[in-house]
Enzyme design. Sequence first.
Site, mmCIF file in Angstrom:
data_model
loop_
_atom_site.group_PDB
_atom_site.id
_atom_site.type_symbol
_atom_site.label_atom_id
_atom_site.label_comp_id
_atom_site.label_asym_id
_atom_site.label_seq_id
_atom_site.Cartn_x
_atom_site.Cartn_y
_atom_site.Cartn_z
ATOM 1 N N LYS A 11 0.854 -1.197 0.000
ATOM 2 C CA LYS A 11 0.000 0.000 0.000
ATOM 3 C C LYS A 11 0.883 1.238 0.000
ATOM 4 O O LYS A 11 1.861 1.313 0.744
ATOM 5 C CB LYS A 11 -0.888 -0.016 1.250
ATOM 6 C CG LYS A 11 -2.215 0.676 1.088
ATOM 7 C CD LYS A 11 -3.130 0.005 0.087
ATOM 8 C CE LYS A 11 -4.573 -0.061 0.516
ATOM 9 N NZ LYS A 11 -5.375 -0.885 -0.407
ATOM 10 N N THR A 58 -3.430 -5.855 0.327
ATOM 11 C CA THR A 58 -2.900 -4.502 0.577
ATOM 12 C C THR A 58 -3.795 -3.773 1.584
ATOM 13 O O THR A 58 -3.331 -2.905 2.312
ATOM 14 C CB THR A 58 -2.753 -3.688 -0.721
ATOM 15 O OG1 THR A 58 -4.033 -3.365 -1.237
ATOM 16 C CG2 THR A 58 -1.934 -4.425 -1.767
ATOM 17 N N ARG A 186 27.025 35.382 -7.568
ATOM 18 C CA ARG A 186 25.710 35.028 -8.099
ATOM 19 C C ARG A 186 24.786 34.625 -6.960
ATOM 20 O O ARG A 186 25.226 34.412 -5.820
ATOM 21 C CB ARG A 186 25.818 33.888 -9.115
ATOM 22 C CG ARG A 186 26.258 32.578 -8.490
ATOM 23 C CD ARG A 186 26.227 31.398 -9.459
ATOM 24 N NE ARG A 186 26.648 30.164 -8.796
ATOM 25 C CZ ARG A 186 26.619 28.965 -9.342
ATOM 26 N NH1 ARG A 186 26.211 28.820 -10.596
ATOM 27 N NH2 ARG A 186 26.996 27.896 -8.666
ATOM 28 N N GLN A 238 28.555 21.597 -6.905
ATOM 29 C CA GLN A 238 29.276 20.330 -6.712
ATOM 30 C C GLN A 238 30.174 20.404 -5.479
ATOM 31 O O GLN A 238 30.187 19.496 -4.635
ATOM 32 C CB GLN A 238 30.142 20.023 -7.948
ATOM 33 C CG GLN A 238 29.390 19.551 -9.179
ATOM 34 C CD GLN A 238 28.932 20.658 -10.116
ATOM 35 O OE1 GLN A 238 28.651 21.786 -9.691
ATOM 36 N NE2 GLN A 238 28.819 20.347 -11.390
ATOM 37 N N HIS A 266 17.802 28.768 -11.069
ATOM 38 C CA HIS A 266 18.443 29.963 -11.640
ATOM 39 C C HIS A 266 17.612 31.231 -11.431
ATOM 40 O O HIS A 266 16.381 31.199 -11.471
ATOM 41 C CB HIS A 266 18.700 29.744 -13.132
ATOM 42 C CG HIS A 266 19.503 28.514 -13.418
ATOM 43 N ND1 HIS A 266 20.741 28.278 -12.873
ATOM 44 C CD2 HIS A 266 19.222 27.426 -14.181
ATOM 45 C CE1 HIS A 266 21.208 27.115 -13.298
ATOM 46 N NE2 HIS A 266 20.293 26.571 -14.078
HETATM 47 O O1 LIG Z 1 27.360 25.218 -9.568
HETATM 48 C C1 LIG Z 1 27.179 25.012 -10.774
HETATM 49 N N1 LIG Z 1 27.547 23.829 -11.292
HETATM 50 C C2 LIG Z 1 27.378 23.538 -12.624
HETATM 51 O O2 LIG Z 1 27.733 22.436 -13.103
HETATM 52 C C3 LIG Z 1 26.771 24.538 -13.424
HETATM 53 N N2 LIG Z 1 26.443 24.600 -14.748
HETATM 54 C C4 LIG Z 1 25.886 25.806 -14.962
HETATM 55 O O3 LIG Z 1 25.437 26.195 -16.093
HETATM 56 N N3 LIG Z 1 25.848 26.528 -13.808
HETATM 57 C C5 LIG Z 1 26.388 25.762 -12.845
HETATM 58 N N4 LIG Z 1 26.593 25.971 -11.516
#
Ligand SMILES: O=c1[nH]c(=O)c2[nH]c(=O)[nH]c2[nH]1
Length: 311
Positions: A11, A58, A186, A238, A266
């Site tokens: 479920k 279930t 940014r 990353q 973005h």
């Molecule tokens: O932190 C980011 N990693 C990316 O791999 C990436 N690619 C992107 O266009 N902007 C960003 N910003």
Amino acid sequence: MPVLASARYGKDNVRVYKVHRDEKTGVQSVTEMTVCCLLEGEIETSYTQADNSVVVATDSIKNTIYIKAKEHPVNPPELYASHLGSHFLSRYPHISAAHIKVVVHRWARMSVDGSPHPHSFFRDSEETRTVEATISRSPSSSQNGSDVRLDLKSSIAGLSVLKSTGSAFHGFVRDEFTTLPETWDRILSTDIDCTWTWKPFASLAYVQGGVERFDRAWESARGIIMKTFATDDSASVQNTMYKMCEQILEAVPEADKTAFSLPNKHYFEIDLSWHKGLKNTGKDAEVYAPQSGPSGLIKCEVARDVPMVIR
Ligand SMILES: O=c1[nH]c(=O)c2[nH]c(=O)[nH]c2[nH]1
């Protein structure tokens, strides 16, 4: 000749609310969760031969979710999921694994005239706390339900964060496919989805003993995520997420692995110079256009190199 390669059933979307009433103080506490419970085992004949004798309905699984919520604490969710999953293995010898997902929704206590209200709550965010538990028979066990192994993953999801500076992104591949300018300043915004995978538990007793570890880990992870997001001079999503993983593994020694899945949401600058020469780009940018899509999607898993079992 086709074969049934895998099968599980159960479920999904079982919504459960539980109240705890402190009779002495009159203070009530509430938990709302959405539960999914899927079973695996010797159930092939229900698919291949219309044999329902192996099927725990279930509907019964749904009933069990409510009954176990009544019989056991629902907090921490790791404990409830472990009790629920273990039940199916001990009750039904032909069931070999229970896959439980519990998503806990936020009900924050209201503050009224500066005091915490005893029984009123509000949804302060769509953030959830989740556990995914697989309770399975250990390879050595007979079908008596006693020898089980519990694999637990705990998560924070839906925690939306934004920083208005302190994030850069430059030095990436530039070629004939590239239009994105490099930036040293940014906006960084994402919805946190972070999971830490516990070393396998050798029995339900090991989940119950030291049960505080689950709330402690959740609080540590949440704190690390917030602090690192805020204070890291971010070179990329990353790199910032990797730093979070490293710290969570250090703070939660019983976790083997930490994973993130983060959208890069973005916010575009808007050139308003066409209107009376308004300056709104680069260092003059103040008004931005948040994008609903597309967004980046960045994932990673960071693992410890020494696997072991909690006993
Ligand atoms: O932190 C980011 N990693 C990316 O791999 C990436 N690619 C992107 O266009 N902007 C960003 N910003």
